[in-house]
Design a protein around this motif. Sequence first.
Motif, PDB file in Angstrom:
ATOM      1  N   ARG A 101      10.207   3.436  29.919  1.00 49.47           N
ATOM      2  CA  ARG A 101      10.878   3.075  31.162  1.00 49.47           C
ATOM      3  C   ARG A 101      11.296   4.373  31.829  1.00 49.47           C
ATOM      4  O   ARG A 101      11.941   5.221  31.197  1.00 49.47           O
ATOM      5  N   TYR A 102      10.915   4.524  33.085  1.00 46.53           N
ATOM      6  CA  TYR A 102      11.178   5.747  33.825  1.00 46.53           C
ATOM      7  C   TYR A 102      12.364   5.538  34.765  1.00 46.53           C
ATOM      8  O   TYR A 102      12.405   4.577  35.527  1.00 46.53           O
ATOM      9  N   TYR A 103      13.296   6.478  34.702  1.00 42.93           N
ATOM     10  CA  TYR A 103      14.515   6.415  35.491  1.00 42.93           C
ATOM     11  C   TYR A 103      14.588   7.602  36.441  1.00 42.93           C
ATOM     12  O   TYR A 103      14.290   8.738  36.053  1.00 42.93           O
ATOM     13  N   CYS A 104      15.045   7.327  37.644  1.00 37.92           N
ATOM     14  CA  CYS A 104      15.351   8.367  38.604  1.00 37.92           C
ATOM     15  C   CYS A 104      16.849   8.657  38.536  1.00 37.92           C
ATOM     16  O   CYS A 104      17.663   7.723  38.373  1.00 37.92           O
ATOM     17  N   ALA A 105      17.205   9.917  38.657  1.00 33.20           N
ATOM     18  CA  ALA A 105      18.608  10.307  38.615  1.00 33.20           C
ATOM     19  C   ALA A 105      18.834  11.458  39.580  1.00 33.20           C
ATOM     20  O   ALA A 105      17.922  12.241  39.851  1.00 33.20           O
ATOM     21  N   ALA A 106      20.067  11.578  40.069  1.00 34.57           N
ATOM     22  CA  ALA A 106      20.372  12.621  41.039  1.00 34.57           C
ATOM     23  C   ALA A 106      21.752  13.192  40.799  1.00 34.57           C
ATOM     24  O   ALA A 106      22.652  12.515  40.288  1.00 34.57           O
ATOM     25  N   VAL A 107      21.894  14.453  41.180  1.00 35.49           N
ATOM     26  CA  VAL A 107      23.183  15.127  41.108  1.00 35.49           C
ATOM     27  C   VAL A 107      23.269  16.065  42.310  1.00 35.49           C
ATOM     28  O   VAL A 107      22.278  16.685  42.684  1.00 35.49           O
TER      29      VAL A 107
END
Length: 124
Positions: free
Chosen positions: A93-99
């Motif tokens: 499962r591929y997740y996008c994340a941001a900071v």
Amino acid sequence: QLQLVESGGGLVQPGDSLRLSCAPIGFTLDYYTVAWFRQAPGKEREGVSYINNKDGDTFYRDSVRGRFTISKGSTGSTVYLQMNNLKPEDTARYYCAAVPGTAVVFTPGTFSIWGQGTQVTVSS
């Protein structure tokens, strides 16, 4: 509430390609570092790639370098992960994340905004 929405996953055969998309809701990604993580059953979440949207700096884990390409869209509000020559070990499962700003350490704990993920299955 700041959210990310992933899309583009699916079931493909080895050697096929997919393009994942990460779209923000409630904000833009112009000054964020945006990353893709993946998690396979029974395994820890691992970083795949990231892009610093301000300076364009990118990073790839060794196992995907040369096969995956991370990029930002023309509007700057969507980040893509082009995945070519997919292998069964890419199944996760591929997740996008941001900071905001620069991600000093490429670990899940560094990123404050996450999507729900999109499933990628590579199988013959």
